[in-house]
Design an enzyme around this catalytic site. Structure first.
Site, PDB file in Angstrom:
ATOM      1  N   ASP A 139       0.838  -1.203   0.000  1.00 23.70           N
ATOM      2  CA  ASP A 139       0.000   0.000   0.000  1.00 23.70           C
ATOM      3  C   ASP A 139       0.875   1.256   0.000  1.00 23.70           C
ATOM      4  OD1 ASP A 139       0.794  -0.724   2.641  1.00 23.70           O
ATOM      5  OD2 ASP A 139      -0.761   0.541   3.508  1.00 23.70           O
ATOM      6  N   GLU A 144       0.030  -0.940   5.920  1.00 25.71           N
ATOM      7  CA  GLU A 144       1.109  -0.409   6.758  1.00 25.71           C
ATOM      8  C   GLU A 144       0.923   1.089   6.924  1.00 25.71           C
ATOM      9  OE1 GLU A 144       4.823   1.114   8.284  1.00 25.71           O
ATOM     10  OE2 GLU A 144       3.886   1.715   6.410  1.00 25.71           O
TER      11      GLU A 144
END
Ligand SMILES: [Zn+2]
Length: 377
Positions: A68, A133
């Protein structure tokens, strides 16, 4: 164009704004499965996690990363569109180029190369990826680590590919991270008219001297591994907007970044003793979002330092600074954790980029670390 640069571009093209993976992990799993890895999807909630492993019994070396990225902000502010990777002046531009699709591509290429050359390496080597994250990080590596704890999956060594370097690739590696303790403080007063203060109790007047004392406090001196604990007030709110009303409440949010010189319990107790001494009527909600960890001198640290010395002629600074990372969830499993990745100057910014020569160096660093740990000469 080299394999790692092409793969990094393919990943950047996927608009994986946290917690969306946008097909990045499927692409990587397909490649690693072709190379002989066993790939398992570990989805939790809306978050994709991938566990790809090769080998058998013995020590477990894990490369850890995230697919991400943070949002790009206004695309018009970028010199070229954030999700259309381009190479300019020896740099690859795009959202996630440095944080951390470049490292993820490098880990994948390094692992393919490593198992092709050492099919019968000792122990096992694995890639662990999450798509959560940069966001709230609830269903990412935190949940995977809990799953590993329950299923008995051991991890001996973990290399996190987060951008750690300052001015030159490999000049700084992280061997630990500070803990993060956040408090939301509510101070109760008595609302009233500013012309009749004797009939009210002003929470701003009550809290201000206490907050000033907290802001000036020295919490500890740090120790060899960690800098002194820092305390910062990040939000302060009170007042109704009217200039003739004494407000009834005040809210403050603050955060401690602490090493191992103070425990969270000690910090909480010392802070609350100041509030009590100032006679505040208060309530605090505490949230510990990471505990500090430190990787001592051991096989992983020695392997990483030897590889940086040999391939780049660098003796890295061993740091515990910076924010938190997913390493905080892996370290409590008993793993040695080291973070090594590209320069962090452009991360989360407009025109994020990675230098091509750095990106092309990374797979060789990662595979050499695996060789030192899992191949007996
Ligand atoms: Zn990152």
């Amino acid at each position: 164009m080299s394999d790692v640069v092409e793969l990094a571009q393919e990943l950047i093209r996927r608009r994986s704004v946290t917690p969306d993976d946008a097909g990045c992990q499927a692409l990587l799993a397909a490649r690693l499965a072709r190379a002989g890895f066993r790939c398992t999807a570990l989805p939790f909630g809306e978050v994709e996690n991938l566990w790809a492993t090769h080998g058998g019994d013995g020590p477990v070396l894990v490369f850890l990363g995230h697919t991400d990225v943070v949002p790009s902000g206004p695309e018009s502010a970028w010199a070229s569109p954030p999700f259309e990777p381009v190479v300019r002046d020896g740099r690859l531009y795009g959202r996630g180029a440095a944080d951390m699709k470049g490292s993820v591509a490098a880990m994948c290429v390094a692992l393919e190369d490593f198992v092709a050359r050492h099919a019968h390496h000792a122990g096992s080597v694995a890639l662990l990826l999450t798509s959560d994250e940069e966001g709230i990080a609830e269903h990412g590596v935190r949940r995977v680590a809990q799953h590993f704890r329950e299923s008995g999956q051991r991890i001996d060594w973990c290399v996190v590919g987060e951008p750690s370097s300052r001015e030159r690739l490999g000049d700084l590696i992280r061997i630990g991270r500070r803990g993060s303790l956040t408090g939301t403080l509510r101070v109760r007063g008595v609302q009233g008219h500013v012309a009749y203060p004797e009939k009210a109790r002003n929470p701003i007047h009550q809290a201000a001297p206490a907050l000033a004392e907290l802001a000036a406090m020295r919490w500890d001196a740090g120790n060899l591994a960690f800098p002194p604990t820092s305390f910062q007030i990040s939000n302060l709110n009170a007042g109704t907007g009217a200039d003739n009303v004494i407000p009834g409440t005040l809210q403050a949010v603050f955060n401690f970044r602490h090493g191992t010189a103070s425990t969270p319990e000690e910090l909480r107790a010392r802070l609350e003793s100041v509030l009590r001494r100032h006679g505040l009527d208060y309530q605090i909600d505490w949230r510990q979002s990471g505990t500090p960890f430190l990787t001592q001198d051991g096989p992983l640290r020695r392997a990483v330092c030897a590889v940086l010395q040999q391939q780049l002629g660098i003796k890295p600074e061993l740091s515990t600074g910076g924010g938190t990372s997913d390493g905080r969830f892996i370290a409590p499993l008993g793993a040695e954790v080291v973070e090594l990745g590209p320069l962090n100057a452009s991360i989360h910014k407009v025109d994020e980029h990675i230098a091509l020569d750095e990106l092309e160096r990374l797979p060789g660093l990662f595979s050499a670390i695996a060789e030192r740990l899992l191949v007996t000469p």
